[in-house]
Design a protein around this motif. Structure first.
Motif, PDB file in Angstrom:
ATOM      1  N   LEU A  65     -27.928 -16.935  28.563  1.00 42.67           N
ATOM      2  CA  LEU A  65     -28.755 -15.959  28.834  1.00 42.67           C
ATOM      3  C   LEU A  65     -29.045 -14.806  27.863  1.00 42.67           C
ATOM      4  O   LEU A  65     -30.144 -14.453  27.550  1.00 42.67           O
ATOM      5  N   ILE A  66     -27.853 -14.321  27.273  1.00 44.43           N
ATOM      6  CA  ILE A  66     -28.067 -13.124  26.352  1.00 44.43           C
ATOM      7  C   ILE A  66     -28.547 -13.491  24.875  1.00 44.43           C
ATOM      8  O   ILE A  66     -29.341 -12.919  24.477  1.00 44.43           O
ATOM      9  N   ASN A  67     -28.246 -14.778  24.679  1.00 48.95           N
ATOM     10  CA  ASN A  67     -29.001 -15.519  23.369  1.00 48.95           C
ATOM     11  C   ASN A  67     -30.304 -15.576  23.396  1.00 48.95           C
ATOM     12  O   ASN A  67     -30.822 -15.437  22.309  1.00 48.95           O
ATOM     13  N   THR A  68     -30.746 -15.964  24.447  1.00 46.04           N
ATOM     14  CA  THR A  68     -32.244 -16.533  24.520  1.00 46.04           C
ATOM     15  C   THR A  68     -33.098 -15.343  24.655  1.00 46.04           C
ATOM     16  O   THR A  68     -34.280 -15.456  24.990  1.00 46.04           O
ATOM     17  N   MET A  69     -32.491 -14.074  24.939  1.00 46.65           N
ATOM     18  CA  MET A  69     -33.453 -12.685  25.172  1.00 46.65           C
ATOM     19  C   MET A  69     -34.102 -12.515  23.802  1.00 46.65           C
ATOM     20  O   MET A  69     -33.676 -12.418  22.817  1.00 46.65           O
ATOM     21  N   ASP A  70     -35.526 -12.476  24.151  1.00 49.87           N
ATOM     22  CA  ASP A  70     -36.478 -11.899  22.893  1.00 49.87           C
ATOM     23  C   ASP A  70     -35.889 -10.665  22.504  1.00 49.87           C
ATOM     24  O   ASP A  70     -35.848  -9.770  23.214  1.00 49.87           O
ATOM     25  N   ASN A  71     -35.558 -10.830  21.276  1.00 50.14           N
ATOM     26  CA  ASN A  71     -34.880  -9.551  20.746  1.00 50.14           C
ATOM     27  C   ASN A  71     -35.659  -8.248  21.009  1.00 50.14           C
ATOM     28  O   ASN A  71     -35.336  -6.821  20.904  1.00 50.14           O
ATOM     29  N   GLN A  75     -37.049  -6.314  27.958  1.00 48.99           N
ATOM     30  CA  GLN A  75     -35.713  -6.542  28.694  1.00 48.99           C
ATOM     31  C   GLN A  75     -34.414  -6.729  27.631  1.00 48.99           C
ATOM     32  O   GLN A  75     -33.440  -6.156  28.216  1.00 48.99           O
ATOM     33  N   ILE A  78     -33.389  -3.075  27.736  1.00 46.49           N
ATOM     34  CA  ILE A  78     -32.530  -2.792  28.950  1.00 46.49           C
ATOM     35  C   ILE A  78     -31.223  -3.204  28.845  1.00 46.49           C
ATOM     36  O   ILE A  78     -30.344  -2.292  29.123  1.00 46.49           O
ATOM     37  N   ILE A  79     -31.039  -4.293  28.303  1.00 48.32           N
ATOM     38  CA  ILE A  79     -29.589  -4.695  28.205  1.00 48.32           C
ATOM     39  C   ILE A  79     -28.839  -4.232  27.475  1.00 48.32           C
ATOM     40  O   ILE A  79     -27.574  -3.673  27.572  1.00 48.32           O
TER      41      ILE A  79
END
Lengths: 85, 194
Positions: A65-71, A75, A78-79
């Motif tokens: 999930l963290i890998n697939t976050m659009d940089n 979102q 926020i992370i």
């Protein structure tokens, strides 16, 4: 180790075994009478192993999930904010 | 959700601290490196939140044996002295309890017996009940040894402490699973494109 011994009664032991039995997933489905110590031990071992597997699987999922976050997304911001002090 | 509020709060806070320390939001990490950091920080945080328990101390000791974990252990435990002073854990620690080895083993055996009358086997005559009792006792012994390997620090525990520590360990593992599910849910929600 201290040489002094305190009595642990059979009742206390059985209470602990009962407490453990109530933690197990199977016991939540039906109102089970007290199972033998051998059975509780077996189910407890199996349950701990399954919890370990679940943690491992969730670690996989979180990494993904963290890998697939659009940089550049909000979102991700926020992370990143969450992970800052 | 399992676990008391304070325990969960401390657990989650320390986990986030560990995640930050592990640099998991960096894109330079491999999938496996990130996964490892996530899991190790969760374990250290869990152990911290249950500071004082035999299993949690053993878990931290085990994790600290690996060089790559030491920095994260230090980061999460940096205020352990403060934590000790503030410690108001209601769950008793069995560190200072003496060893009940012989007696608790006897009690475990007894709890398996079909017959409530305890007889010493002075007679050589075989009976159906005796064989079953021996098997049951050996089975308990075997499974107790298996459990000892699953609970951190289990090998050095007497039977009573083992069961007590196991109970607390399982509660903590359930909480760990809950927290990871929660974070996965939050990330999942944030990841969906509108």
């Amino acid at each position: 180790m201290s040489s002094r011994r305190t009595r642990i009664t059979e009742e206390e032991m059985n209470e602990l075994i009962s407490k453990l039995q109530n933690l197990l997933p199977e016991s939540r489905r039906r109102n089970t009478s007290r199972a033998s110590a051998a059975k509780v031990l077996k189910e407890t071992c199996n349950y701990i192993k399954s919890l370990h597997r679940e943690v491992d699987g969730l670690s996989d999922r979180l990494s993904e999930l963290i890998n697939t976050m659009d940089n550049d997304s909000a979102q991700a911001e926020i992370i990143r904010g969450l992970l800052r002090s | 959700m399992h676990g008391s509020n304070t325990f969960m709060q401390v657990f989650f806070k320390k986990w986030l601290l560990g995640l930050k320390h592990g640099g998991i939001s960096s894109k330079n990490m491999s999938f496996l490196e990130r996964k490892r950091a996530i899991k190790v920080s969760a374990d250290i945080a869990m152990a911290f939140a249950k500071h004082g328990r035999t299993w949690s101390q053993a878990l931290v000791t085990n994790l600290s044996k690996q060089e790559e974990n030491k920095a994260m252990v230090n980061a999460i435990f940096e205020d352990v002295e403060y934590h000790k002073k503030k410690s108001s854990s209601s769950s008793p620690s069995y560190h200072d309890k003496p060893c009940y080895n012989t007696r608790s083993k006897k009690i475990l055996r007894r709890s398996l017996q079909v017959c409530s009358m305890v007889r010493k086997r002075r007679h050589k005559k075989p009976s159906n009940g005796v064989g079953a009792k021996i098997l049951a006792r050996d089975l308990v012994k075997k499974r107790t040894n298996l459990l000892k390997k699953l609970v951190p620090g289990g090998d050095s525990m007497d039977d009573f402490s083992l069961l007590d520590e196991t109970f607390d360990y399982i509660i903590s593992l359930q909480a760990q699973v809950d927290l990871m599910h929660l974070l996965a849910k939050v990330l999942g929600v944030l990841n969906t494109k509108n």
